[in-house]
Scaffold this active site. Structure first.
Site, short mmCIF file in Angstrom:
data_model
loop_
_atom_site.label_atom_id
_atom_site.label_comp_id
_atom_site.label_asym_id
_atom_site.label_seq_id
_atom_site.Cartn_x
_atom_site.Cartn_y
_atom_site.Cartn_z
N ARG A 134 0.83 -1.21 0.00
CA ARG A 134 0.00 0.00 0.00
C ARG A 134 0.86 1.26 0.00
NH1 ARG A 134 -3.71 0.02 -2.35
NH2 ARG A 134 -4.64 1.82 -1.32
N ASP A 178 10.34 -6.09 -5.07
CA ASP A 178 9.40 -6.88 -4.29
C ASP A 178 9.53 -8.33 -4.74
OD1 ASP A 178 6.98 -8.15 -3.23
OD2 ASP A 178 6.34 -6.10 -2.77
N ARG A 222 14.80 -11.07 -2.21
CA ARG A 222 14.33 -11.15 -0.82
C ARG A 222 15.27 -10.40 0.12
NH1 ARG A 222 10.53 -14.91 0.90
NH2 ARG A 222 9.63 -16.18 -0.76
N SER A 238 5.33 6.78 12.13
CA SER A 238 4.10 6.14 11.67
C SER A 238 3.10 7.18 11.19
CB SER A 238 3.46 5.33 12.81
OG SER A 238 2.89 6.21 13.76
N CYS A 239 2.06 6.71 10.51
CA CYS A 239 1.02 7.62 10.03
C CYS A 239 0.34 8.32 11.20
CB CYS A 239 -0.01 6.85 9.19
SG CYS A 239 -0.72 5.41 10.01
N THR A 265 -0.82 0.80 20.24
CA THR A 265 -0.07 1.63 19.30
C THR A 265 1.02 2.37 20.07
OG1 THR A 265 -0.13 3.49 17.75
CG2 THR A 265 -1.75 3.53 19.51
N ARG A 282 -9.21 -0.49 15.81
CA ARG A 282 -9.25 -0.79 14.38
C ARG A 282 -10.72 -0.95 13.98
NH1 ARG A 282 -4.54 -2.26 11.67
NH2 ARG A 282 -2.77 -1.32 12.77
#
Length: 332
Positions: free
Chosen positions: A11, A33, A78, A149-150, A209, A232
């Site tokens: 994402r 990836d 990897r 983090s967001c 969190t 969540r």
């Protein structure tokens, strides 16, 4: 021109690519990836259930995805240490795997030839920077940094403004957070977090969190003054922070609104937003700001005790800050 590579095409990796393509001073050279082929990479980039179809042209060949005629190499390693960052002359590797988020593992990108690394996850060992809050503390000798983090990116600008104006005695944060890829589509095993293994689309799931405590790492004056938790919830994107704080100075809610509005129009423009509209979560899909203060949702109990509410697109807003941090690291 800053030459970047993206490790991890999930994402955040895909949205970082979308944002980076809009910047004239950044050239995306490669993505890595191990789990995707070029045709699948092109498909996943072109179609996005949350943010919509990419507006330009997306094709591929055996070794590249081709976006608006621009070839971007696709690798399937990897181990980041085996990536050709040296021969591709990569200035900054963006690691969005969520796996290589500590100094020792992110070092693999440096060993592979990248000059610097930006990690798109909080880190316990790499220095964390939140654009608009503490990026001025970055020094050129730092080879590996984290974009936090967001949720920390949403909370920290708000906490900074409030602390500078009124002083924060202590506070508790709750983030009502959209579901993410770590959750389950149906009940399944999750040994470290039993509740986290329950169906994401059908439950409100209490979770831990570190976002509030991490604010103390980017704003040392708030170390030990904030902690928090998460719920969540079954929305695909956009989350909201509820920050309840005890202030050091007495004030009014109108004065708090005024201070935040001024910051959103001044030094934090583009990072911190302000709205008095009757908004809901979907109104912030695709919003590039880190934190949008909802003036009509907050409440005050007493002159020193308030609840503040701020929205964030936990995917797009965060990805925009990743690219902002990349630009800052490249310039400094």
């Amino acid at each position: 021109m800053v030459r970047i590579a993206i490790n991890g095409f999930g994402r955040i990796g895909r949205l970082v690519l979308r944002v980076a393509l809009s910047r004239s001073n950044i050239e995306v050279v490669a993505v890595n990836d191990p789990f995707i082929t070029t045709d699948y990479a092109a498909y996943m980039f072109k179609y996005d259930s949350t943010h919509g179809r990419y507006a330009g042209e997306v094709t591929h060949d055996d070794k590249h995805i081709i976006i608006d005629g621009k070839k971007i190499a696709v690798h399937q390693e990897r181990d980041p240490a085996n990536l050709p960052w040296g021969s591709e002359n990569i200035d900054i590797a963006i690691d969005s795997t969520g796996v290589f988020k500590e100094l020792d593992t992110a070092q693999k990108h440096i060993d592979a030839g990248a000059k610097k690394v930006v990690i798109t996850a909080p880190s316990s060992t790499a220095p964390m920077f939140v654009v608009g809050v503490n990026e001025d503390k970055y020094t050129s000798d730092l080879k590996i940094v984290s974009n936090a983090s967001c949720t920390t990116n949403c909370l920290a600008p708000l906490a900074k403004v409030i602390d500078e104006a009124f002083g924060i005695e202590e506070g508790l944060m709750t983030t009502v957070h959209s579901l993410t890829a770590t959750q389950k589509t149906v009940d399944g095993p999750s040994h470290k977090d039993w509740r986290g293994g329950r169906t994401a689309s059908g439950n409100i799931i209490p979770s831990s969190t570190g976002a509030a405590k991490a604010v103390g790492k980017v704003l040392p004056q708030l170390q030990g003054k904030l902690t928090g938790m998460a719920f969540r919830v079954p929305t695909v994107d956009v989350s909201v922070v509820d920050l309840t704080v005890k202030l050091q100075k007495e004030t009014t809610y109108d004065e708090i609104k005024k201070v935040i509005k001024q910051a959103s129009e001044g030094k934090l423009k583009g990072v911190l937003g302000y709205t008095e509209d009757a908004v809901v979560s979907s109104d912030f899909l695709g919003d590039s700001r880190s934190s949008i203060f909802d003036a009509s949702a907050g409440i005050q109990l007493s002159p020193k005790f308030v609840k503040l509410v701020s929205w964030y697109d936990n995917e797009y807003g965060y990805s925009t800050r990743v690219v902002d941090l990349v630009e800052h690291v490249a310039k400094n």
